[in-house]
Design a protein around this motif. Sequence first.
Motif, PDB file in Angstrom:
ATOM      1  N   TRP A 282       7.267  13.486   2.481  1.00  0.00           N
ATOM      2  CA  TRP A 282       7.729  14.858   2.651  1.00  0.00           C
ATOM      3  C   TRP A 282       6.799  15.861   1.984  1.00  0.00           C
ATOM      4  CZ3 TRP A 282       9.393  18.413  -0.985  1.00  0.00           C
ATOM      5  CH2 TRP A 282       9.582  17.936  -2.288  1.00  0.00           C
ATOM      6  N   ARG A 283       6.248  15.546   0.840  1.00  0.00           N
ATOM      7  CA  ARG A 283       5.363  16.499   0.150  1.00  0.00           C
ATOM      8  C   ARG A 283       4.085  16.721   0.948  1.00  0.00           C
ATOM      9  NH1 ARG A 283       5.593  20.848  -1.779  1.00  0.00           N
ATOM     10  NH2 ARG A 283       7.427  20.170  -2.854  1.00  0.00           N
ATOM     11  N   LYS A 284       3.528  15.636   1.540  1.00  0.00           N
ATOM     12  CA  LYS A 284       2.339  15.793   2.387  1.00  0.00           C
ATOM     13  C   LYS A 284       2.662  16.646   3.607  1.00  0.00           C
ATOM     14  CE  LYS A 284      -0.478  11.824   1.397  1.00  0.00           C
ATOM     15  NZ  LYS A 284      -1.882  11.804   1.557  1.00  0.00           N
ATOM     16  N   ALA A 285       3.848  16.473   4.147  1.00  0.00           N
ATOM     17  CA  ALA A 285       4.261  17.263   5.306  1.00  0.00           C
ATOM     18  C   ALA A 285       4.321  18.745   4.948  1.00  0.00           C
ATOM     19  CB  ALA A 285       5.618  16.781   5.818  1.00  0.00           C
ATOM     20  N   VAL A 286       4.974  19.055   3.852  1.00  0.00           N
ATOM     21  CA  VAL A 286       5.096  20.448   3.412  1.00  0.00           C
ATOM     22  C   VAL A 286       3.719  21.032   3.129  1.00  0.00           C
ATOM     23  CG1 VAL A 286       5.953  21.962   1.580  1.00  0.00           C
ATOM     24  CG2 VAL A 286       7.443  20.190   2.537  1.00  0.00           C
ATOM     25  N   ASP A 287       2.905  20.309   2.370  1.00  0.00           N
ATOM     26  CA  ASP A 287       1.569  20.808   2.027  1.00  0.00           C
ATOM     27  C   ASP A 287       0.692  20.980   3.256  1.00  0.00           C
ATOM     28  OD1 ASP A 287       2.388  20.770  -0.609  1.00  0.00           O
ATOM     29  OD2 ASP A 287       1.260  18.945  -1.128  1.00  0.00           O
ATOM     30  N   GLY A 288       0.755  20.030   4.173  1.00  0.00           N
ATOM     31  CA  GLY A 288      -0.066  20.101   5.383  1.00  0.00           C
ATOM     32  C   GLY A 288       0.301  21.273   6.270  1.00  0.00           C
ATOM     33  N   VAL A 289       1.586  21.466   6.516  1.00  0.00           N
ATOM     34  CA  VAL A 289       2.020  22.568   7.376  1.00  0.00           C
ATOM     35  C   VAL A 289       1.780  23.907   6.683  1.00  0.00           C
ATOM     36  CG1 VAL A 289       4.025  23.618   8.500  1.00  0.00           C
ATOM     37  CG2 VAL A 289       3.651  21.154   8.666  1.00  0.00           C
ATOM     38  N   THR A 290       2.018  23.969   5.391  1.00  0.00           N
ATOM     39  CA  THR A 290       1.779  25.210   4.654  1.00  0.00           C
ATOM     40  C   THR A 290       0.296  25.578   4.693  1.00  0.00           C
ATOM     41  OG1 THR A 290       3.653  24.735   3.208  1.00  0.00           O
ATOM     42  CG2 THR A 290       2.074  26.363   2.422  1.00  0.00           C
ATOM     43  N   ALA A 291      -0.584  24.605   4.587  1.00  0.00           N
ATOM     44  CA  ALA A 291      -2.024  24.871   4.657  1.00  0.00           C
ATOM     45  C   ALA A 291      -2.412  25.442   6.018  1.00  0.00           C
ATOM     46  CB  ALA A 291      -2.812  23.595   4.373  1.00  0.00           C
ATOM     47  N   LEU A 292      -1.796  24.928   7.075  1.00  0.00           N
ATOM     48  CA  LEU A 292      -2.063  25.480   8.413  1.00  0.00           C
ATOM     49  C   LEU A 292      -1.613  26.929   8.492  1.00  0.00           C
ATOM     50  CD1 LEU A 292      -0.993  22.499  10.689  1.00  0.00           C
ATOM     51  CD2 LEU A 292      -3.302  23.271  10.203  1.00  0.00           C
ATOM     52  N   TRP A 293      -0.422  27.180   8.004  1.00  0.00           N
ATOM     53  CA  TRP A 293       0.113  28.542   8.037  1.00  0.00           C
ATOM     54  C   TRP A 293      -0.788  29.494   7.237  1.00  0.00           C
ATOM     55  CZ3 TRP A 293       4.262  26.687  10.742  1.00  0.00           C
ATOM     56  CH2 TRP A 293       5.016  27.635  11.441  1.00  0.00           C
ATOM     57  N   ARG A 294      -1.274  29.001   6.127  1.00  0.00           N
ATOM     58  CA  ARG A 294      -2.123  29.826   5.268  1.00  0.00           C
ATOM     59  C   ARG A 294      -3.372  30.287   6.011  1.00  0.00           C
ATOM     60  NH1 ARG A 294      -1.655  26.780   1.006  1.00  0.00           N
ATOM     61  NH2 ARG A 294       0.083  27.960   0.216  1.00  0.00           N
ATOM     62  N   ARG A 295      -3.879  29.461   6.920  1.00  0.00           N
ATOM     63  CA  ARG A 295      -5.075  29.851   7.697  1.00  0.00           C
ATOM     64  C   ARG A 295      -4.780  30.975   8.672  1.00  0.00           C
ATOM     65  NH1 ARG A 295      -8.718  25.903  10.792  1.00  0.00           N
ATOM     66  NH2 ARG A 295      -9.869  27.824  11.089  1.00  0.00           N
ATOM     67  N   ALA A 296      -3.640  30.919   9.324  1.00  0.00           N
ATOM     68  CA  ALA A 296      -3.326  31.915  10.347  1.00  0.00           C
ATOM     69  C   ALA A 296      -2.560  33.112   9.801  1.00  0.00           C
ATOM     70  CB  ALA A 296      -2.534  31.262  11.478  1.00  0.00           C
TER      71      ALA A 296
ATOM     72  N   VAL B  43       7.167  29.857   4.492  1.00  0.00           N
ATOM     73  CA  VAL B  43       7.268  28.637   5.297  1.00  0.00           C
ATOM     74  C   VAL B  43       7.461  27.424   4.391  1.00  0.00           C
ATOM     75  CG1 VAL B  43       5.975  27.095   6.843  1.00  0.00           C
ATOM     76  CG2 VAL B  43       6.041  29.548   7.283  1.00  0.00           C
ATOM     77  N   ALA B  44       6.757  27.388   3.268  1.00  0.00           N
ATOM     78  CA  ALA B  44       6.929  26.275   2.322  1.00  0.00           C
ATOM     79  C   ALA B  44       8.375  26.206   1.840  1.00  0.00           C
ATOM     80  CB  ALA B  44       5.970  26.424   1.141  1.00  0.00           C
ATOM     81  N   ALA B  45       8.961  27.358   1.541  1.00  0.00           N
ATOM     82  CA  ALA B  45      10.360  27.391   1.095  1.00  0.00           C
ATOM     83  C   ALA B  45      11.291  26.943   2.220  1.00  0.00           C
ATOM     84  CB  ALA B  45      10.723  28.789   0.622  1.00  0.00           C
ATOM     85  N   GLU B  46      10.992  27.331   3.456  1.00  0.00           N
ATOM     86  CA  GLU B  46      11.819  26.922   4.594  1.00  0.00           C
ATOM     87  C   GLU B  46      11.717  25.410   4.829  1.00  0.00           C
ATOM     88  OE1 GLU B  46      10.320  29.510   7.618  1.00  0.00           O
ATOM     89  OE2 GLU B  46      11.531  31.199   6.920  1.00  0.00           O
ATOM     90  N   LEU B  47      10.542  24.862   4.593  1.00  0.00           N
ATOM     91  CA  LEU B  47      10.386  23.412   4.713  1.00  0.00           C
ATOM     92  C   LEU B  47      11.170  22.674   3.631  1.00  0.00           C
ATOM     93  CD1 LEU B  47       6.616  23.313   5.650  1.00  0.00           C
ATOM     94  CD2 LEU B  47       8.495  22.468   7.076  1.00  0.00           C
ATOM     95  N   GLU B  48      11.196  23.227   2.445  1.00  0.00           N
ATOM     96  CA  GLU B  48      12.000  22.636   1.360  1.00  0.00           C
ATOM     97  C   GLU B  48      13.486  22.657   1.743  1.00  0.00           C
ATOM     98  OE1 GLU B  48      10.911  21.336  -1.547  1.00  0.00           O
ATOM     99  OE2 GLU B  48       8.804  21.910  -1.426  1.00  0.00           O
ATOM    100  N   GLN B  49      13.913  23.764   2.353  1.00  0.00           N
ATOM    101  CA  GLN B  49      15.301  23.866   2.809  1.00  0.00           C
ATOM    102  C   GLN B  49      15.564  22.855   3.936  1.00  0.00           C
ATOM    103  OE1 GLN B  49      16.433  27.704   4.355  1.00  0.00           O
ATOM    104  NE2 GLN B  49      18.544  27.074   4.691  1.00  0.00           N
ATOM    105  N   THR B  50      14.597  22.711   4.824  1.00  0.00           N
ATOM    106  CA  THR B  50      14.731  21.722   5.899  1.00  0.00           C
ATOM    107  C   THR B  50      14.905  20.330   5.321  1.00  0.00           C
ATOM    108  OG1 THR B  50      13.444  23.051   7.456  1.00  0.00           O
ATOM    109  CG2 THR B  50      13.578  20.682   7.902  1.00  0.00           C
ATOM    110  N   ARG B  51      14.166  20.024   4.269  1.00  0.00           N
ATOM    111  CA  ARG B  51      14.294  18.707   3.642  1.00  0.00           C
ATOM    112  C   ARG B  51      15.718  18.476   3.155  1.00  0.00           C
ATOM    113  NH1 ARG B  51      13.736  15.754  -1.361  1.00  0.00           N
ATOM    114  NH2 ARG B  51      12.940  13.705  -0.824  1.00  0.00           N
TER     115      ARG B  51
END
Length: 143
Positions: free
Chosen positions: A21-35, A43-51
């Motif tokens: 789960w941590r790799k998932a959050v970090d990976g998706v957050t890194a993508l978002w950070r680029r765009a 988004v990182a907080a929303e992923l934590e809530q999703t977890r």
Amino acid sequence: MATITEAAGTALVGAMATDMWRKAVDGVTALWRRAYPDRAETVAAELEQTRRQVLAARQSNDERALQDLRIGWQLRLAQFLDLEDHQLAEELAAQLHRLVEEELRYAAAPSERNYTNKVEMKAVAFGRSQVNQVAGNQYNYGD
């Protein structure tokens, strides 16, 4: 890009109940950070809530809630990749694909892996040989 967003949404939600789960959050957050750098922490907080929602749904065997979470992230990722900068969108889609294939692919239970595997086929024929290759059904109705 629909296939990658479907696979990524499914893999992302599947990973939330695992050690990945941590790799998932970090990976998706890194993508978002680029765009969208200003939205990455949200988004990182929303992923934590999703977890937390995934863990609760699994504990209560609520398949409907899990499916809703998958679909929600599939749609969210599709919207994320719908950028005016098509080159950036393609780069991000490729990074998302790598994240799914290299990090998250096996985090989800086999029943939650609804994306297709890569099929690679190679054939060599010499002389008057004939080669038939099929990644599905093959019907021969005569010559």
